[in-house]
Write a protein that holds these residues in place. Structure first.
Motif, short mmCIF file in Angstrom:
data_model
loop_
_atom_site.label_atom_id
_atom_site.label_comp_id
_atom_site.label_asym_id
_atom_site.label_seq_id
_atom_site.Cartn_x
_atom_site.Cartn_y
_atom_site.Cartn_z
N VAL A 169 0.96 -1.21 -0.19
CA VAL A 169 -0.18 0.15 -0.10
C VAL A 169 0.83 1.35 -0.15
CG1 VAL A 169 -1.81 1.14 0.87
CG2 VAL A 169 -2.01 -1.02 1.62
N PHE B 29 -5.67 3.45 8.62
CA PHE B 29 -4.52 2.27 7.62
C PHE B 29 -4.21 2.30 9.52
CE2 PHE B 29 -3.26 4.02 3.86
CZ PHE B 29 -4.41 3.43 3.21
N TRP C 265 2.03 0.66 5.61
CA TRP C 265 1.87 1.49 4.27
C TRP C 265 3.36 2.46 4.09
CZ3 TRP C 265 -0.38 3.24 8.51
CH2 TRP C 265 0.13 4.50 8.89
N VAL D 263 -2.26 -1.97 8.69
CA VAL D 263 -1.94 -1.72 7.59
C VAL D 263 -0.74 -1.76 7.36
CG1 VAL D 263 -2.86 -1.10 4.71
CG2 VAL D 263 -4.59 -2.34 6.56
#
Length: 155
Positions: free
Chosen positions: A81, A99, A106, A104
């Motif tokens: 990402v 995020f 990134w 997540v």
């Protein structure tokens, strides 16, 4: 001595009828003694049955082992990402929070401070921030549901 069970007699008759063709093949091999021929064919049949059972038992195991070996080959690609952003963008801040809360990882690239990031952002069709790229697929703006659906494909 009492007569055997009718079911036993029926099975013996069936065996005699079924074994006649086999005995005609086996008799020359066994010195024309039907008792020896019958015993050898019975033993041979049992060995073939045992081998068939052994093969049938190992075939699923080898298929399972092959499946486990291929399980690593069928893994999904790694999630990548990238978010092209600016320091003052409020939607970029919302994306950062989202995020983080969804664990997540990134890579953030500031298009105001990096010429390379700005060039990549323009090549991807960037017209505003944030521009979120999930494994090569760009999302203009922070569209939470669309980004979440795309990320779910890689988890």
């Amino acid at each position: 001595m009492a007569d055997p069970n009718p079911l036993v007699l029926q099975r013996r008759a069936l065996w005699r009828r079924a074994s006649e063709p086999i005995l005609s093949i086996a008799l020359p091999l066994c010195g024309r003694n039907p008792a020896i021929a019958k015993r050898r064919w019975t033993m041979l049949g049992r060995m073939i049955f045992a081998l068939a059972l052994a093969f049938a038992a190992t075939a699923p195991l080898s298929a399972l082992a092959a499946g486990e070996a291929n399980a690593g080959a069928e893994t999904r690609p790694a999630l990548e990402v990238i978010m092209y952003s600016t320091a003052t963008c409020t939607y970029c801040q919302k994306a950062r929070q989202w995020f983080s809360s969804h664990q997540v990882a990134w890579d953030e690239r500031d298009i105001e401070t990096s010429a390379t990031a700005q060039k990549q952002w323009k090549e991807l069709g960037g017209v505003g921030t944030p521009l979120v790229v999930v494994n090569g697929k760009p999302f203009q703006g922070f569209m939470e549901s669309a980004i979440e659906a795309e990320i779910a494909k890689y988890r």
